[in-house]
Design a protein around this motif. Sequence first.
Motif, PDB file in Angstrom:
ATOM      1  N   ARG A 111       0.836  -1.204   0.000  1.00  0.00           N
ATOM      2  CA  ARG A 111       0.000   0.000   0.000  1.00  0.00           C
ATOM      3  C   ARG A 111       0.872   1.257   0.000  1.00  0.00           C
ATOM      4  O   ARG A 111       0.577   2.228  -0.704  1.00  0.00           O
ATOM      5  N   ARG A 112       1.946   1.227   0.787  1.00  0.00           N
ATOM      6  CA  ARG A 112       2.825   2.397   0.862  1.00  0.00           C
ATOM      7  C   ARG A 112       3.537   2.624  -0.470  1.00  0.00           C
ATOM      8  O   ARG A 112       3.635   3.756  -0.942  1.00  0.00           O
ATOM      9  N   VAL A 113       4.007   1.557  -1.097  1.00  0.00           N
ATOM     10  CA  VAL A 113       4.706   1.691  -2.381  1.00  0.00           C
ATOM     11  C   VAL A 113       3.746   2.166  -3.464  1.00  0.00           C
ATOM     12  O   VAL A 113       4.057   3.079  -4.243  1.00  0.00           O
ATOM     13  N   ALA A 114       2.567   1.552  -3.519  1.00  0.00           N
ATOM     14  CA  ALA A 114       1.586   1.933  -4.539  1.00  0.00           C
ATOM     15  C   ALA A 114       1.123   3.373  -4.340  1.00  0.00           C
ATOM     16  O   ALA A 114       0.998   4.138  -5.304  1.00  0.00           O
ATOM     17  N   GLY A 115       0.883   3.751  -3.089  1.00  0.00           N
ATOM     18  CA  GLY A 115       0.440   5.115  -2.813  1.00  0.00           C
ATOM     19  C   GLY A 115       1.501   6.140  -3.160  1.00  0.00           C
ATOM     20  O   GLY A 115       1.197   7.238  -3.640  1.00  0.00           O
ATOM     21  N   TYR A 116       2.770   5.790  -2.916  1.00  0.00           N
ATOM     22  CA  TYR A 116       3.867   6.672  -3.310  1.00  0.00           C
ATOM     23  C   TYR A 116       3.875   6.839  -4.828  1.00  0.00           C
ATOM     24  O   TYR A 116       3.970   7.967  -5.340  1.00  0.00           O
ATOM     25  N   HIS A 117       3.778   5.724  -5.558  1.00  0.00           N
ATOM     26  CA  HIS A 117       3.784   5.788  -7.026  1.00  0.00           C
ATOM     27  C   HIS A 117       2.628   6.637  -7.540  1.00  0.00           C
ATOM     28  O   HIS A 117       2.781   7.401  -8.499  1.00  0.00           O
ATOM     29  N   LEU A 118       1.464   6.505  -6.909  1.00  0.00           N
ATOM     30  CA  LEU A 118       0.277   7.250  -7.346  1.00  0.00           C
ATOM     31  C   LEU A 118       0.306   8.708  -6.914  1.00  0.00           C
ATOM     32  O   LEU A 118      -0.570   9.486  -7.307  1.00  0.00           O
ATOM     33  N   TRP A 131       0.147   9.874  -3.736  1.00  0.00           N
ATOM     34  CA  TRP A 131      -0.712  10.185  -2.592  1.00  0.00           C
ATOM     35  C   TRP A 131       0.077  10.625  -1.367  1.00  0.00           C
ATOM     36  O   TRP A 131      -0.457  11.292  -0.492  1.00  0.00           O
ATOM     37  N   TRP A 132       1.339  10.193  -1.265  1.00  0.00           N
ATOM     38  CA  TRP A 132       2.162  10.522  -0.117  1.00  0.00           C
ATOM     39  C   TRP A 132       3.633  10.339  -0.474  1.00  0.00           C
ATOM     40  O   TRP A 132       3.960   9.915  -1.594  1.00  0.00           O
ATOM     41  N   ASP A 133       4.508  10.647   0.485  1.00  0.00           N
ATOM     42  CA  ASP A 133       5.940  10.487   0.239  1.00  0.00           C
ATOM     43  C   ASP A 133       6.368   9.057   0.547  1.00  0.00           C
ATOM     44  O   ASP A 133       5.542   8.194   0.859  1.00  0.00           O
ATOM     45  N   ALA A 134       7.677   8.794   0.511  1.00  0.00           N
ATOM     46  CA  ALA A 134       8.178   7.429   0.682  1.00  0.00           C
ATOM     47  C   ALA A 134       7.903   6.871   2.070  1.00  0.00           C
ATOM     48  O   ALA A 134       7.895   5.648   2.261  1.00  0.00           O
ATOM     49  N   ASP A 135       7.650   7.741   3.046  1.00  0.00           N
ATOM     50  CA  ASP A 135       7.360   7.290   4.403  1.00  0.00           C
ATOM     51  C   ASP A 135       5.864   7.117   4.658  1.00  0.00           C
ATOM     52  O   ASP A 135       5.459   6.784   5.773  1.00  0.00           O
ATOM     53  N   GLY A 136       5.057   7.385   3.628  1.00  0.00           N
ATOM     54  CA  GLY A 136       3.611   7.234   3.788  1.00  0.00           C
ATOM     55  C   GLY A 136       2.930   8.462   4.339  1.00  0.00           C
ATOM     56  O   GLY A 136       1.772   8.405   4.763  1.00  0.00           O
ATOM     57  N   GLY A 137       3.618   9.594   4.340  1.00  0.00           N
ATOM     58  CA  GLY A 137       3.018  10.836   4.837  1.00  0.00           C
ATOM     59  C   GLY A 137       3.373  11.986   3.923  1.00  0.00           C
ATOM     60  O   GLY A 137       3.660  11.794   2.743  1.00  0.00           O
ATOM     61  N   GLY A 138       3.394  13.185   4.482  1.00  0.00           N
ATOM     62  CA  GLY A 138       3.775  14.344   3.688  1.00  0.00           C
ATOM     63  C   GLY A 138       2.689  14.793   2.733  1.00  0.00           C
ATOM     64  O   GLY A 138       1.563  14.288   2.717  1.00  0.00           O
ATOM     65  N   GLU A 139       3.053  15.768   1.907  1.00  0.00           N
ATOM     66  CA  GLU A 139       2.110  16.339   0.953  1.00  0.00           C
ATOM     67  C   GLU A 139       2.000  15.456  -0.285  1.00  0.00           C
ATOM     68  O   GLU A 139       2.993  14.846  -0.712  1.00  0.00           O
ATOM     69  N   PRO A 140       0.814  15.383  -0.901  1.00  0.00           N
ATOM     70  CA  PRO A 140       0.676  14.634  -2.157  1.00  0.00           C
ATOM     71  C   PRO A 140       1.581  15.223  -3.234  1.00  0.00           C
ATOM     72  O   PRO A 140       1.852  16.422  -3.254  1.00  0.00           O
ATOM     73  N   ALA A 141       2.052  14.356  -4.118  1.00  0.00           N
ATOM     74  CA  ALA A 141       2.933  14.767  -5.215  1.00  0.00           C
ATOM     75  C   ALA A 141       2.126  14.855  -6.503  1.00  0.00           C
ATOM     76  O   ALA A 141       0.982  14.396  -6.560  1.00  0.00           O
ATOM     77  N   PRO A 142       2.692  15.453  -7.554  1.00  0.00           N
ATOM     78  CA  PRO A 142       1.974  15.494  -8.830  1.00  0.00           C
ATOM     79  C   PRO A 142       1.595  14.091  -9.289  1.00  0.00           C
ATOM     80  O   PRO A 142       2.398  13.154  -9.212  1.00  0.00           O
ATOM     81  N   ALA A 143       0.366  13.941  -9.718  1.00  0.00           N
ATOM     82  CA  ALA A 143      -0.129  12.650 -10.189  1.00  0.00           C
ATOM     83  C   ALA A 143      -0.109  12.623 -11.709  1.00  0.00           C
ATOM     84  O   ALA A 143       0.321  13.570 -12.363  1.00  0.00           O
ATOM     85  N   GLY A 144      -0.561  11.543 -12.282  1.00  0.00           N
ATOM     86  CA  GLY A 144      -0.605  11.420 -13.734  1.00  0.00           C
ATOM     87  C   GLY A 144      -1.775  12.193 -14.318  1.00  0.00           C
ATOM     88  O   GLY A 144      -2.541  12.857 -13.616  1.00  0.00           O
ATOM     89  N   LYS A 145      -1.941  12.063 -15.627  1.00  0.00           N
ATOM     90  CA  LYS A 145      -2.983  12.807 -16.342  1.00  0.00           C
ATOM     91  C   LYS A 145      -4.374  12.235 -16.119  1.00  0.00           C
ATOM     92  O   LYS A 145      -5.362  12.906 -16.378  1.00  0.00           O
ATOM     93  N   ALA A 146      -4.458  10.952 -15.690  1.00  0.00           N
ATOM     94  CA  ALA A 146      -5.753  10.277 -15.529  1.00  0.00           C
ATOM     95  C   ALA A 146      -6.542  10.288 -16.839  1.00  0.00           C
ATOM     96  O   ALA A 146      -7.761  10.405 -16.839  1.00  0.00           O
ATOM     97  N   LEU A 147      -5.815  10.150 -17.951  1.00  0.00           N
ATOM     98  CA  LEU A 147      -6.458  10.153 -19.266  1.00  0.00           C
ATOM     99  C   LEU A 147      -7.427   8.993 -19.411  1.00  0.00           C
ATOM    100  O   LEU A 147      -8.573   9.186 -19.862  1.00  0.00           O
ATOM    101  N   ARG A 148      -7.005   7.794 -19.057  1.00  0.00           N
ATOM    102  CA  ARG A 148      -7.820   6.617 -19.306  1.00  0.00           C
ATOM    103  C   ARG A 148      -9.124   6.623 -18.505  1.00  0.00           C
ATOM    104  O   ARG A 148     -10.181   6.358 -19.073  1.00  0.00           O
ATOM    105  N   PRO A 149      -9.097   6.926 -17.197  1.00  0.00           N
ATOM    106  CA  PRO A 149     -10.381   7.012 -16.492  1.00  0.00           C
ATOM    107  C   PRO A 149     -11.272   8.145 -16.999  1.00  0.00           C
ATOM    108  O   PRO A 149     -12.503   8.006 -17.017  1.00  0.00           O
ATOM    109  N   ALA A 150     -10.667   9.248 -17.435  1.00  0.00           N
ATOM    110  CA  ALA A 150     -11.481  10.332 -18.007  1.00  0.00           C
ATOM    111  C   ALA A 150     -12.199   9.847 -19.262  1.00  0.00           C
ATOM    112  O   ALA A 150     -13.376  10.163 -19.486  1.00  0.00           O
ATOM    113  N   LEU A 151     -11.502   9.055 -20.082  1.00  0.00           N
ATOM    114  CA  LEU A 151     -12.122   8.506 -21.289  1.00  0.00           C
ATOM    115  C   LEU A 151     -13.252   7.545 -20.935  1.00  0.00           C
ATOM    116  O   LEU A 151     -14.284   7.506 -21.619  1.00  0.00           O
ATOM    117  N   VAL A 152     -13.081   6.759 -19.873  1.00  0.00           N
ATOM    118  CA  VAL A 152     -14.157   5.855 -19.440  1.00  0.00           C
ATOM    119  C   VAL A 152     -15.403   6.654 -19.074  1.00  0.00           C
ATOM    120  O   VAL A 152     -16.512   6.377 -19.553  1.00  0.00           O
TER     121      VAL A 152
END
Length: 308
Positions: free
Chosen positions: A2-9, A11-32
Amino acid sequence: MRRVAGYHLGWWDADGGGEPAPAGKALRPALVLLSAAATGGSPRESVPAAVAVELAHNFSLLHDDVMDGDTTRRHRPTAWHQFGIGAAILAGDALLTLALDVLAASGYPAAGRGMRMLSAAVQDLVDGQSADMAFEQRDAVGVSECEDMAAHKTAALIGCSCALGALFGGADDEQVRRMRLFGEHLGLAFQHVDDLLGIWGDPAATGKPVYSDLRNRKKSLPVVSALASGTAAGAELAALYAGTAPLSDPELERAAALVEAAGGREWSRTEADALLTRALDQLRDTAVRGMPAVELEALARMVTDRDH
């Protein structure tokens, strides 16, 4: 995981806290969501499908970063660089499993069909990624081979996103088919643009180093076109790509100039424009109406804009 996936997405830093980071474009869900609305359905009911395609996409990104050795994504270290290769691979596996679980748990009448559609798209994606990796070991790659690889690696999941949205929107089989075609043409156009940005994109916008694809000697669409051009510039580019030592900054700058001189940059620009036209033709033939259809066209134009 969960911590690794959330970092990649983001949602948080490598420690599972901190401010959210820039996310992706979310192109595919927008198309759905837009495809569901454009075919007369409810975007709210299609949320599980939107979540599923974004999870599947991020599974591919986690694995892709490992295979390409990329150390930066979205302006910070990639998951494998931060947590290790094993953790990143397992996080990707977890996201793909979760994608199918989200569809299965949706309770939607067509959930089973949707799972098969997503599974088929992921199989295509894996096939395309396999071909992309194989190209790295080959001196010569045909333009049609490269386009086929991109159709599997990128266009299949984007086509699936549009088809899933239409399916969850209650569209008939013909509408689902045409929405898939719209997405596949758009996906291939998007890959052409993404490959252009992989060479000439602004690192501040792409989140990757300048000339990142050339640095990895990646046989992207404009590069393959240049290598197959039969020009002196193409031959010089082939010589640079044949080496094994890391390319210096002057060599990277020269390689980019050679791709352009051999016609690769203009070819990808022209192909992207033609594919966008074909995508929009399919969209109009799908008999979608109203603001969602307008927004789908606007989104298609935005993601194939080479300034983004």
